[in-house]
Design an enzyme around this catalytic site. Structure first.
Site, PDB file in Angstrom:
ATOM      1  CG  ASP A  35      -1.722   1.243   1.369  1.00  0.00           C
ATOM      2  OD1 ASP A  35      -2.117   1.593   2.491  1.00  0.00           O
ATOM      3  OD2 ASP A  35      -1.929   1.907   0.336  1.00  0.00           O
ATOM      4  CB  SER A 199      -1.384  14.820 -13.895  1.00  0.00           C
ATOM      5  OG  SER A 199      -1.816  14.860 -15.256  1.00  0.00           O
TER       6      SER A 199
HETATM    7  O1  45M Z   1      -5.913   4.563   3.230  1.00  0.00           O
HETATM    8  C1  45M Z   1      -5.475   4.950   2.176  1.00  0.00           C
HETATM    9  N1  45M Z   1      -4.872   4.103   1.299  1.00  0.00           N
HETATM   10  N2  45M Z   1      -4.631   2.788   1.624  1.00  0.00           N
HETATM   11  C2  45M Z   1      -5.621   1.960   2.032  1.00  0.00           C
HETATM   12  N3  45M Z   1      -6.908   2.201   1.950  1.00  0.00           N
HETATM   13  C3  45M Z   1      -7.673   1.081   2.490  1.00  0.00           C
HETATM   14  C4  45M Z   1      -6.691   0.094   3.034  1.00  0.00           C
HETATM   15  C5  45M Z   1      -5.353   0.602   2.637  1.00  0.00           C
HETATM   16  C6  45M Z   1      -5.581   6.364   1.783  1.00  0.00           C
HETATM   17  C7  45M Z   1      -4.497   7.182   1.921  1.00  0.00           C
HETATM   18  C8  45M Z   1      -4.631   8.535   1.635  1.00  0.00           C
HETATM   19  C9  45M Z   1      -5.854   8.999   1.206  1.00  0.00           C
HETATM   20 BR1  45M Z   1      -6.050  10.830   0.854  1.00  0.00          BR
HETATM   21  C10 45M Z   1      -6.943   8.182   1.060  1.00  0.00           C
HETATM   22  C11 45M Z   1      -6.795   6.825   1.342  1.00  0.00           C
END
Ligand code: 45M
Length: 330
Positions: A35, A199
């Site tokens: 992630d 971008s």
């Molecule tokens: O949590 C975030 N990314 N990863 C994951 N989501 C669900 C499980 C893992 C995320 C990070 C920044 C922003 Br702005 C929105 C979402």
């Protein structure tokens, strides 16, 4: 050297990709979600109450001769989709795609949100963001990649996610056979702890020129969709017959038989671009004959999110050494 490569298996209809990860001695095996939108490495563990476990593999530090408890340390993650997890921290040996880090902080889960309990496809996450958003207390801990990078040929990792097919992550090298076009790099602003870049513009369908409007956002393998500014989203769906914003689905939907146009976003000065095929932009059936769009508004986030739908349309280089993000067609 292809040993530094991890196969990424698509799960839940391209909602996430997990890779095999070994933790401890003797190695305990897990399927973890890499992630780039977070920076904690955590795993389901024997500390969880049985009600919170639904078939996931559990890390047991007591069964690892190389595990060492980081006394007094805790962690507490809250994700963009409202999910959460928290617990204690051990150091142990972690191997991903042939890359081994000894004494990697391994965050063991004592509590996980229902979304994780229900997600039988993953046993935890490997955060590949920057350490500044790691949640460990009393001191933030480095990510697996930040600990591995000094021993890698290049201080970068690449993501080659594919539509409904296994993809791969490589650590420390660029597979020149994995991308078709030249790799075009954009500057990364890591000040928020994310892979943030801008971008210079976008195009809908086979339009030749680009709409020169800056789209500042993060490249996040942990977010499924492509979340963009409202003006871009409205322009896109203005070219999708019958598309409408549906209160009941909290997003743009259209008839499932609709032909959905491609969406391209520019990189660098706009000479290079990544094209997301329309097929990827018909994300899911709602069950009532309407389908949910892969492009949705980034309203409330404060910046855009280039999630899996964008990432699987390209070969992406996360260059931490030079703070660059590389995009190539494949
Ligand atoms: O949590 C975030 N990314 N990863 C994951 N989501 C669900 C499980 C893992 C995320 C990070 C920044 C922003 Br702005 C929105 C979402």
């Amino acid at each position: 050297p292809d040993e530094d490569s991890a196969d990424a298996e698509p799960q839940l209809g391209d909602e996430e990709w997990t890779v095999p990860v070994s933790i401890g001695t003797p190695p305990q095996g897990f399927k973890l979600d890499l992630d780039t939108g977070s920076s904690d490495l955590w795993v389901f563990s024997t500390l969880l109450s049985k009600e919170e476990v639904n078939g996931q593999s559990l890390y047991d530090p007591n069964k690892s001769t190389t595990a060492a408890k980081m006394t007094g340390y805790t962690w507490d993650c809250h994700y963009g989709d409202g999910s959460f997890s928290s617990g204690y921290i051990y150091q142990d040996t972690v191997t991903i795609g042939g890359v081994t880090v000894a004494k990697q902080p391994v965050e063991v889960a004592k509590t996980v949100a229902p979304q994780f309990t229900q997600d039988t496809a993953l046993d935890g996450l490997v955060g590949l963001g920057f350490w500044t958003i790691n949640t460990a207390e009393p001191k933030k801990q480095k990510t697996f990649f930040e600990n591995a990078a000094p021993n890698l040929e290049k201080g970068l990792f690449t993501a080659d996610l594919k539509h409904e097919a296994p993809g791969s992550y490589n650590f420390g090298w660029i597979d020149e056979n994995a991308h078709a076009s030249n790799i075009t790099y954009a500057d990364v602003d890591s000040s928020d702890g994310y892979w943030m870049w801008t971008s210079p513009g976008y195009a809908v369908g086979d339009a030749k020129g680009i709409n020169k409007t800056a789209i500042r956002g993060i490249t996040d393998t942990g977010t499924t969709l492509l979340l963009l500014p409202d003006d871009v989203v409205d322009t896109y769906y203005g070219q999708v017959d019958g598309a409408t914003w549906a209160e009941e689905w909290s997003g743009y939907v259209f008839d499932c038989n609709t032909t959905v146009p491609d969406f391209s976003f520019a990189v660098d000065n706009g000479t290079a671009k990544v094209t997301v095929p329309g097929e990827y932009l018909n994300y899911a059936e709602n069950g009532d004959g309407t389908c949910y769009g892969g492009i949705q508004s980034d309203y409330g986030v404060g910046f855009s999110i280039f999630g899996d739908i964008a990432i699987k349309s390209a070969f992406v280089v996360f260059d931490q050494q030079n703070l660059k993000l590389g995009w190539a067609s494949k």
